[in-house]
Structure formats: C-alpha cells, structure tokens
Design a protein around this motif. Sequence first.
Motif, PDB file in Angstrom:
ATOM      1  N   GLN A   5       0.825  -1.202   0.000  1.00 13.33           N
ATOM      2  CA  GLN A   5       0.000   0.000   0.000  1.00 13.33           C
ATOM      3  C   GLN A   5       0.866   1.261   0.000  1.00 13.33           C
ATOM      4  O   GLN A   5       0.567   2.241  -0.689  1.00 13.33           O
ATOM      5  CB  GLN A   5      -0.924  -0.008   1.219  1.00 13.33           C
ATOM      6  CG  GLN A   5      -1.956  -1.130   1.199  1.00 13.33           C
ATOM      7  CD  GLN A   5      -2.688  -1.253   2.512  1.00 13.33           C
ATOM      8  OE1 GLN A   5      -2.939  -0.261   3.190  1.00 13.33           O
ATOM      9  NE2 GLN A   5      -3.032  -2.473   2.902  1.00 13.33           N
ATOM     10  N   LYS A   6       1.947   1.240   0.775  1.00 13.76           N
ATOM     11  CA  LYS A   6       2.862   2.384   0.796  1.00 13.76           C
ATOM     12  C   LYS A   6       3.486   2.607  -0.577  1.00 13.76           C
ATOM     13  O   LYS A   6       3.634   3.750  -1.030  1.00 13.76           O
ATOM     14  CB  LYS A   6       3.954   2.153   1.834  1.00 13.76           C
ATOM     15  CG  LYS A   6       3.459   2.209   3.284  1.00 13.76           C
ATOM     16  CD  LYS A   6       4.586   1.908   4.267  1.00 13.76           C
ATOM     17  CE  LYS A   6       4.097   1.941   5.699  1.00 13.76           C
ATOM     18  NZ  LYS A   6       5.159   1.575   6.676  1.00 13.76           N
ATOM     19  N   ALA A   7       3.849   1.504  -1.256  1.00  8.39           N
ATOM     20  CA  ALA A   7       4.447   1.615  -2.590  1.00  8.39           C
ATOM     21  C   ALA A   7       3.452   2.219  -3.575  1.00  8.39           C
ATOM     22  O   ALA A   7       3.809   3.085  -4.393  1.00  8.39           O
ATOM     23  CB  ALA A   7       4.908   0.241  -3.073  1.00  8.39           C
ATOM     24  N   GLY A  13       2.251   9.758  -5.845  1.00  3.16           N
ATOM     25  CA  GLY A  13       2.989  11.007  -5.658  1.00  3.16           C
ATOM     26  C   GLY A  13       4.012  11.233  -6.757  1.00  3.16           C
ATOM     27  O   GLY A  13       4.143  12.344  -7.294  1.00  3.16           O
ATOM     28  N   ILE A  14       4.746  10.190  -7.105  1.00  3.53           N
ATOM     29  CA  ILE A  14       5.730  10.308  -8.183  1.00  3.53           C
ATOM     30  C   ILE A  14       5.029  10.603  -9.506  1.00  3.53           C
ATOM     31  O   ILE A  14       5.487  11.420 -10.316  1.00  3.53           O
ATOM     32  CB  ILE A  14       6.561   9.013  -8.289  1.00  3.53           C
ATOM     33  CG1 ILE A  14       7.508   8.907  -7.080  1.00  3.53           C
ATOM     34  CG2 ILE A  14       7.365   8.974  -9.597  1.00  3.53           C
ATOM     35  CD1 ILE A  14       8.360   7.675  -7.069  1.00  3.53           C
ATOM     36  N   LEU A  16       2.269  12.241  -9.983  1.00  2.00           N
ATOM     37  CA  LEU A  16       1.868  13.650 -10.010  1.00  2.00           C
ATOM     38  C   LEU A  16       3.039  14.547 -10.396  1.00  2.00           C
ATOM     39  O   LEU A  16       2.897  15.469 -11.219  1.00  2.00           O
ATOM     40  CB  LEU A  16       1.331  14.062  -8.637  1.00  2.00           C
ATOM     41  CG  LEU A  16      -0.121  13.691  -8.314  1.00  2.00           C
ATOM     42  CD1 LEU A  16      -0.432  13.992  -6.857  1.00  2.00           C
ATOM     43  CD2 LEU A  16      -1.082  14.465  -9.222  1.00  2.00           C
ATOM     44  N   ALA A  17       4.207  14.280  -9.808  1.00  2.00           N
ATOM     45  CA  ALA A  17       5.389  15.094 -10.106  1.00  2.00           C
ATOM     46  C   ALA A  17       5.798  14.953 -11.563  1.00  2.00           C
ATOM     47  O   ALA A  17       6.091  15.949 -12.252  1.00  2.00           O
ATOM     48  CB  ALA A  17       6.543  14.683  -9.188  1.00  2.00           C
ATOM     49  N   VAL A  18       5.813  13.722 -12.066  1.00  2.00           N
ATOM     50  CA  VAL A  18       6.208  13.468 -13.458  1.00  2.00           C
ATOM     51  C   VAL A  18       5.212  14.102 -14.427  1.00  2.00           C
ATOM     52  O   VAL A  18       5.598  14.690 -15.446  1.00  2.00           O
ATOM     53  CB  VAL A  18       6.328  11.947 -13.706  1.00  2.00           C
ATOM     54  CG1 VAL A  18       6.438  11.645 -15.201  1.00  2.00           C
ATOM     55  CG2 VAL A  18       7.536  11.377 -12.967  1.00  2.00           C
ATOM     56  N   THR A  19       3.919  13.986 -14.116  1.00  2.00           N
ATOM     57  CA  THR A  19       2.891  14.576 -14.980  1.00  2.00           C
ATOM     58  C   THR A  19       3.049  16.088 -15.067  1.00  2.00           C
ATOM     59  O   THR A  19       2.935  16.684 -16.147  1.00  2.00           O
ATOM     60  CB  THR A  19       1.483  14.225 -14.447  1.00  2.00           C
ATOM     61  OG1 THR A  19       1.323  12.807 -14.431  1.00  2.00           O
ATOM     62  CG2 THR A  19       0.396  14.836 -15.329  1.00  2.00           C
ATOM     63  N   ALA A  20       3.331  16.717 -13.944  1.00  2.00           N
ATOM     64  CA  ALA A  20       3.526  18.170 -13.938  1.00  2.00           C
ATOM     65  C   ALA A  20       4.706  18.566 -14.820  1.00  2.00           C
ATOM     66  O   ALA A  20       4.630  19.530 -15.590  1.00  2.00           O
ATOM     67  CB  ALA A  20       3.740  18.655 -12.506  1.00  2.00           C
ATOM     68  N   ILE A  49      -3.621   5.452  -7.748  1.00  2.00           N
ATOM     69  CA  ILE A  49      -4.626   5.626  -6.696  1.00  2.00           C
ATOM     70  C   ILE A  49      -5.554   4.410  -6.655  1.00  2.00           C
ATOM     71  O   ILE A  49      -5.907   3.899  -5.587  1.00  2.00           O
ATOM     72  CB  ILE A  49      -5.429   6.920  -6.927  1.00  2.00           C
ATOM     73  CG1 ILE A  49      -4.513   8.136  -6.771  1.00  2.00           C
ATOM     74  CG2 ILE A  49      -6.608   7.012  -5.956  1.00  2.00           C
ATOM     75  CD1 ILE A  49      -5.161   9.455  -7.156  1.00  2.00           C
ATOM     76  N   GLY A  50      -5.920   3.909  -7.855  1.00  2.00           N
ATOM     77  CA  GLY A  50      -6.760   2.714  -7.925  1.00  2.00           C
ATOM     78  C   GLY A  50      -6.069   1.511  -7.317  1.00  2.00           C
ATOM     79  O   GLY A  50      -6.701   0.694  -6.622  1.00  2.00           O
ATOM     80  N   ALA A  51      -4.767   1.378  -7.575  1.00  2.00           N
ATOM     81  CA  ALA A  51      -4.001   0.258  -7.009  1.00  2.00           C
ATOM     82  C   ALA A  51      -3.958   0.355  -5.485  1.00  2.00           C
ATOM     83  O   ALA A  51      -4.085  -0.663  -4.793  1.00  2.00           O
ATOM     84  CB  ALA A  51      -2.583   0.263  -7.574  1.00  2.00           C
TER      85      ALA A  51
END
Length: 295
Positions: A5-7, A13-14, A16-20, A49-51
């Motif tokens: 779940q943490k992964a 988060g990663i 989101l950063a890459v998409t930006a 998020i789904g995962a």
Amino acid sequence: MDRTQKAALFSAGIGLAVTALKFYAAWLTGSLALYSDALESIINVVAAIGAFIALRVAARPADEDHPYGHHKAEFFSAVIEGALIIVAALMILRESYYGLFAPKPLDAPAIGVAINFGAGIINAAWAMALMRWGQRWRSPALIADARHVFADVVTSCGVLIGVGAVLVSGYPILDPIVAGLVALNILWSGFRMVRESVDGLMDRAAPHEMVAQIRTLISEHGEGALEAHDVRTRAAGQATFIDFHLVVPGIMSVEESHAICDRLENALETTIPGAVVTIHVEPGEQAKARGVPVL
C-alpha cells in the motif's frame, strides 16, 4: 498500511510530479507528442490511486460474506488500469490524427526535451522498483502499476525520438506520426494487462514452476502417506490456494493422518508465500496411478 500500500501511494505522488513536468514541457514546446505523453501520465496517477484502494481492500481479513478473503480486489485494479491505458492510447491516437492535418512547428524544443528526458528517467527507475517489489511480494496490482509506468517510459522514449526527428529533419508532421506509433504500443500493453488480469479473475492455476515445486514438497514431506492426487491451485492476488487429496493407509488413525497434514501444510505455507492449503484425507483404496508418490 502495509508495504504494498505504501508503494502504491508513493507511486501516485511520483506520478503527479512526473505529470507536472511533462505538461510543463508540452506547454513550452507546443509539441503534440509531448502533450500526448503528458496525457498518458495522468492515467498513471489515477491508476496508482486505484491500485492503492485495491490493495487496501485486498488486505481485509476474511469475513462472513467473503470467507476466502478479498484477494481478488487486486485483479480488479489491474483490469481497470489496463482499461485506462487503452483509453489513454485512444486519446493519443485522436490527437495525432488531427495533428496530421495541421502540424505545428515546435517552440523551445531543447528545454522541453531536457525536461521530458528527466521525467522519463524518474519513471524508469520507479518502474523497475515497482516491478521488483510486485514480483517479490506477488502483488498483481503493483505489477500492473509497474507495467503502466513502463508503458509511460516507452511513450517518453518515442516522444523524444519524434521531437529529435523534427529538429533534425525540419518536418513538423513527424511529431504526430511518432505520437500515433507510440499510442499503438501503449494500446497493446493495455490489452495484455487486461487479458492477464481476467485470467486471474477466472481462477487461473499457479505458474507451472510453482505447481512443480508444490508437488515436490508434497512428495518430500508426506512421509507416512501413500500418495496425493487431484492437486489443484489457483492464484488470487498475493494468495495461492492449494488443495489435494492425501491417500493414507486405511488402518491409520485420525491423529496420525492429521499429523501428516500439519507437516505438509507447514512445509507448503513456509515455502510458498501466501499459501492457503486444504487437504482431503482418503483411505488406501482411493489411490490413483497418476497421483504424487510420497517418498
């Protein structure tokens, strides 16, 4: 929150950063290929998020309504991710189709390429880590997420080639052409992911190598029994359900046969991560010629 779940949460988060970064590169250059790459990365975030949600559901213990647990939630997540990849590919194909009729020259391509390249390096490193963890922890959701991120890396590579070709040749029409070719590759990746996840929902057997290992363990740790037959397996997320019939001498006591079952269950659960074992004991006359002989 467990490690899978943490992964998955960190993956969002990663993503989101890459998409930006990719949308910034697309805005700087006006490149259709870079814009298509950024669109694909949005799906990465949604999929991660789904995962995460699927892993939270899969971790729930068995209850009255779900006596076998919630392991298959991971397969649902993988099917959804595959469908999202297909949607992203179709979006890119649409953009590339219209781009063929109105190709545009690129602005500030060097900066855009550099930013996109950096985002691709981040994605590649994260995809390798996700795949390694997903295989080690036997998590279909993390493996699906890793493949999705790998697909994004392939997209980025194709985009960089396309933008480079535009710079070298001076033909802006190459930009939408490359975007379309990359989209076809993404489409295949999504189809393969959906197909494999549906296999899991249909109770596909464990891999051949694992089945062979299970039969060997039964043979080596079933001392006192005669044979085992009708060995069946099915994978469900991080769990592997194993059931078989164990043939013992007819005069053997219930206590003795139970001790053999305990020994087999311990060997299987210790060696096969997530093993859930069910053994049906039968008297000697139920032996079959093609059963697993006990050493």
